[in-house]
Structure formats: C-alpha cells, structure tokens
Scaffold this motif. Structure first.
Motif, PDB file in Angstrom:
ATOM      1  N   LEU A  95      49.539  37.653 -38.145  1.00 17.92           N
ATOM      2  CA  LEU A  95      48.404  37.004 -37.498  1.00 17.92           C
ATOM      3  C   LEU A  95      48.477  35.497 -37.711  1.00 17.92           C
ATOM      4  CD1 LEU A  95      45.521  39.361 -38.726  1.00 17.92           C
ATOM      5  CD2 LEU A  95      46.636  39.401 -36.486  1.00 17.92           C
ATOM      6  N   ASP A  96      47.958  34.739 -36.757  1.00 12.79           N
ATOM      7  CA  ASP A  96      47.856  33.295 -36.928  1.00 12.79           C
ATOM      8  C   ASP A  96      46.795  32.986 -37.977  1.00 12.79           C
ATOM      9  OD1 ASP A  96      49.762  32.877 -35.000  1.00 12.79           O
ATOM     10  OD2 ASP A  96      48.316  32.505 -33.379  1.00 12.79           O
ATOM     11  N   SER A  97      46.873  31.793 -38.560  1.00 13.54           N
ATOM     12  CA  SER A  97      45.879  31.419 -39.560  1.00 13.54           C
ATOM     13  C   SER A  97      45.523  29.940 -39.448  1.00 13.54           C
ATOM     14  CB  SER A  97      46.386  31.713 -40.980  1.00 13.54           C
ATOM     15  OG  SER A  97      47.522  30.932 -41.283  1.00 13.54           O
TER      16      SER A  97
ATOM     17  N   VAL B 118      42.001  45.112 -37.810  1.00 23.47           N
ATOM     18  CA  VAL B 118      43.423  45.339 -37.536  1.00 23.47           C
ATOM     19  C   VAL B 118      43.675  46.814 -37.260  1.00 23.47           C
ATOM     20  CG1 VAL B 118      45.745  45.276 -38.553  1.00 23.47           C
ATOM     21  CG2 VAL B 118      44.220  43.309 -38.806  1.00 23.47           C
TER      22      VAL B 118
ATOM     23  N   ALA C 151      47.681  36.953 -43.841  1.00 27.97           N
ATOM     24  CA  ALA C 151      47.811  36.696 -42.399  1.00 27.97           C
ATOM     25  C   ALA C 151      49.268  36.821 -41.956  1.00 27.97           C
ATOM     26  CB  ALA C 151      47.267  35.314 -42.068  1.00 27.97           C
TER      27      ALA C 151
ATOM     28  N   ASN D 213      44.912  42.566 -32.746  1.00 22.38           N
ATOM     29  CA  ASN D 213      46.136  41.928 -33.222  1.00 22.38           C
ATOM     30  C   ASN D 213      46.273  40.478 -32.766  1.00 22.38           C
ATOM     31  OD1 ASN D 213      46.708  42.265 -30.523  1.00 22.38           O
ATOM     32  ND2 ASN D 213      48.198  43.925 -30.850  1.00 22.38           N
ATOM     33  N   LYS D 214      45.177  39.915 -32.221  1.00 24.68           N
ATOM     34  CA  LYS D 214      45.190  38.501 -31.833  1.00 24.68           C
ATOM     35  C   LYS D 214      44.187  37.698 -32.662  1.00 24.68           C
ATOM     36  CE  LYS D 214      46.727  39.263 -27.073  1.00 24.68           C
ATOM     37  NZ  LYS D 214      46.412  39.045 -25.623  1.00 24.68           N
ATOM     38  N   LEU D 215      43.895  38.175 -33.850  1.00 25.44           N
ATOM     39  CA  LEU D 215      42.956  37.476 -34.729  1.00 25.44           C
ATOM     40  C   LEU D 215      43.571  36.195 -35.268  1.00 25.44           C
ATOM     41  CD1 LEU D 215      41.697  40.528 -36.833  1.00 25.44           C
ATOM     42  CD2 LEU D 215      40.420  39.358 -35.026  1.00 25.44           C
TER      43      LEU D 215
ATOM     44  N   ARG E 228      41.391  37.070 -28.038  1.00 25.06           N
ATOM     45  CA  ARG E 228      41.589  36.382 -29.308  1.00 25.06           C
ATOM     46  C   ARG E 228      40.235  36.124 -29.965  1.00 25.06           C
ATOM     47  NH1 ARG E 228      44.198  31.829 -27.848  1.00 25.06           N
ATOM     48  NH2 ARG E 228      46.262  32.539 -28.465  1.00 25.06           N
TER      49      ARG E 228
END
Length: 323
Positions: free
Chosen positions: A80-82, A43, A75, A48-50, A24
């Motif tokens: 993706l998490d943000s 990406v 995101a 894919n863990k950004l 991450r």
C-alpha cells in the motif's frame, strides 16, 4: 470472539460496504491496536488502494520514530502507498497556547488534509470506536459543550479547509475496545503500544481510567452503553437541526437581525454557530454564541461582542457582521 462481538464487526462491515473498495481512500494509522485492526479489516475486505497516513507527533522521542517506521513497514508489506509526516506537537501546543491533546488533533487534521490534496483523495477512514465516542461525549460535556459537541463523532462527517473537502469515515463507532482486542488476538496482529495511554495527566485518560470506572462502581453497572446510546440520539437530532439551518443565511457576509428574531432559540444558536464558523472564527463557545445572540434582542444597548484573536462581532443597521 463472542457472538455479540462478531455482530458489531459485521455491522461495521455493512457500513464499509457503502464505500466501493475499487476507489482510493486514505486511512489514519497510528500503529496502535485500533488502527491496525481497521487496516487489517479493510484489506481483508478487498481495499487494496488505501493510502496509509501516519503523523509522528515527536512527543516520545525514539518511540515515536519507531512507530512511524513500524507503520511504514506495514504499508510496504501490504503493498500500500503511505504518507508519513512529522510535526513537533509540543512546540505547536506551546506556541498556540493549546493543550497537547488539542494541538495533536489539529496537527493530525492538517496532515490529513494535506495528504488528501496531494493524493487527490477526499475520504479517510479513522479507527475511532465506541469507547472513544463515550469518552469524547463526557469530555465535551465537562467542557460545557452543547449536544452538538457531545455528538461530535459521527460515522460520516464532512470538513472543508479552504478548497479541500475531507470526508471522515468511522466504521468502528459501534465496536467496543474489548471487541477490537479480541479481533487483534484472533488474527495475531502486531501493533505498537503507546505508554502514554495509561498516564493520568491527560483529560481523556482521566475519564478512561478513573472517572468512568468510578461512575460504574457507584452505580454498579456498565454506563458506557447508556452514554453511547445518548450520543447516538444527540447525533441524529443534531442532523435534523442542521438540516433546518439556511445555507444561504450562514454563507452571507451579514446576519439579518429581524430574520434571526423570528427563529426558535435553538435555530438562532445553530445559525449563529454555523455563521461564525463560516467566518473562520476559532473556539466558538456557548458564551460567544449567547453574546452574539444578545445583539438581536429588542432594546439591547450592546452593539459589539469580542471574539478570540482580536476579532469582533458588531450590529449596525439591522445587520450583524464580523470585523
């Protein structure tokens, strides 16, 4: 895209590959073309863990809020998490008596550190590129910085705030703005344009839009690559000097006067600078370092140096300390 432009991006990909895509990472995304290009590149390379990090500086009202929504939606679309934050940078600058640029930089860094703590993630990708490096080198030179300040942007740099260690990764430092523009066009990427980038009231924009073009016009050639190469040399030489500074010495509560006198002047300055920063002294300038260094001179009558925020450096019984 021209072959040399592809070469620069391929070189940045080689750097990125040193950091496994299975882990991450945070990534700073303003919504502008530079950070959008870096996000797309990562990406595309399988990261894919950004965690997409965006700070609303509250400087452009509705447009700033639109930037934040734009980044948040990107995101979501990329699954993706943000981390979306907001800070009144104008109020911070006024309260701290800082320029808007400096206050914004401090606010972003504090936001990134907090995101790193929450996400338990110690590495962040930032989209600074070759033009940013050149502009920063000149900006710091005009402000009277040492070669260390002029080489402030490095591909990998480690910062510690309290118990949090944040490693900043800048894979695009060898990529020029024109190459990023070509990449954006080739992949038809959407981005947000910050209108303030064209306004000349900020020091950086004056360098970008007026000073550098004037220098190139006078010399009749592109000086950016020359400045970029010099900054790279400074950065590499700075790393060597840093390696010669004793971690034990700069971590100690006091600096020994006799030991400092035996060092070459360059190492005296570097040791004092590192030691003051370890004591959380703000805005350590060349003059402050030289004033502290004067305390080690044989026969000096001075025993006190003033620091920002009502702090002082004193010499007593062969030792230098902050109070």
């Amino acid at each position: 895209m021209k072959p040399q432009q592809r070469g620069a991006l391929i070189e940045s990909q080689r750097f990125i590959r040193d950091f496994p895509p299975s882990r991450r990472y945070l990534i700073g995304v303003s919504g502008g073309r530079d950070s959008i290009a870096l996000l797309h590149l990562l990406v595309d390379l399988g990261y894919n863990k950004l965690v997409v990090c965006h700070l609303n500086h509250q400087l452009r009202g509705r447009e700033s809020r639109r930037d934040a929504r734009f980044v948040e939606k990107i995101a979501q679309d990329l699954q993706l998490d943000s981390e979306i934050g907001s800070t009144d940078v104008g109020a911070l600058a006024k309260q701290s008596k800082l320029s808007i640029e400096t206050a914004a930089r401090f606010a972003r860094f504090a936001f990134f550190v907090e995101a790193a703590r929450r996400r338990r993630c110690s590495r962040i990708f930032l989209a600074h590129h070759a033009d940013d490096l050149v502009e920063t080198a000149l900006l710091n030179l005009f402000r009277g910085a040492s070669p260390g300040g002029m080489a402030a942007m490095r591909k990998v740099s480690v910062h510690r705030i309290g118990k949090t260690k944040l490693t900043i990764l800048r894979p695009l430092l060898g990529v020029w703005r024109s190459e990023i523009n070509s990449y954006i066009g080739e992949h038809h990427l959407e981005f947000r344009e910050d209108a303030t980038n064209a306004v000349l009231h900020s020091s950086r924009n004056k360098i970008r839009h007026r000073i550098l073009p004037d220098i190139e016009n006078q010399f009749g050639r592109d000086v950016r690559k020359t400045i970029w190469r010099a900054a790279q040399i400074w950065s590499e030489e700075e790393a060597v000097l840093d390696s010669l500074v004793s971690t034990e010495t700069v971590s100690a509560a006091h600096l020994p006067v006799v030991a400092l006198r035996k060092m070459p002047v360059a190492l005296q300055r570097r040791t004092i600078l590192r030691w003051l920063r370890m004591r959380n002294v703000a805005d350590v300038s060349f003059d402050i370092v030289e004033n502290v260094r004067s305390l080690i001179e044989p026969g000096t009558k001075a025993a006190k140096v003033n620091l920002p925020r009502d702090q002082h450096v004193r010499r007593r019984a062969g030792k230098i300390f902050v109070e």
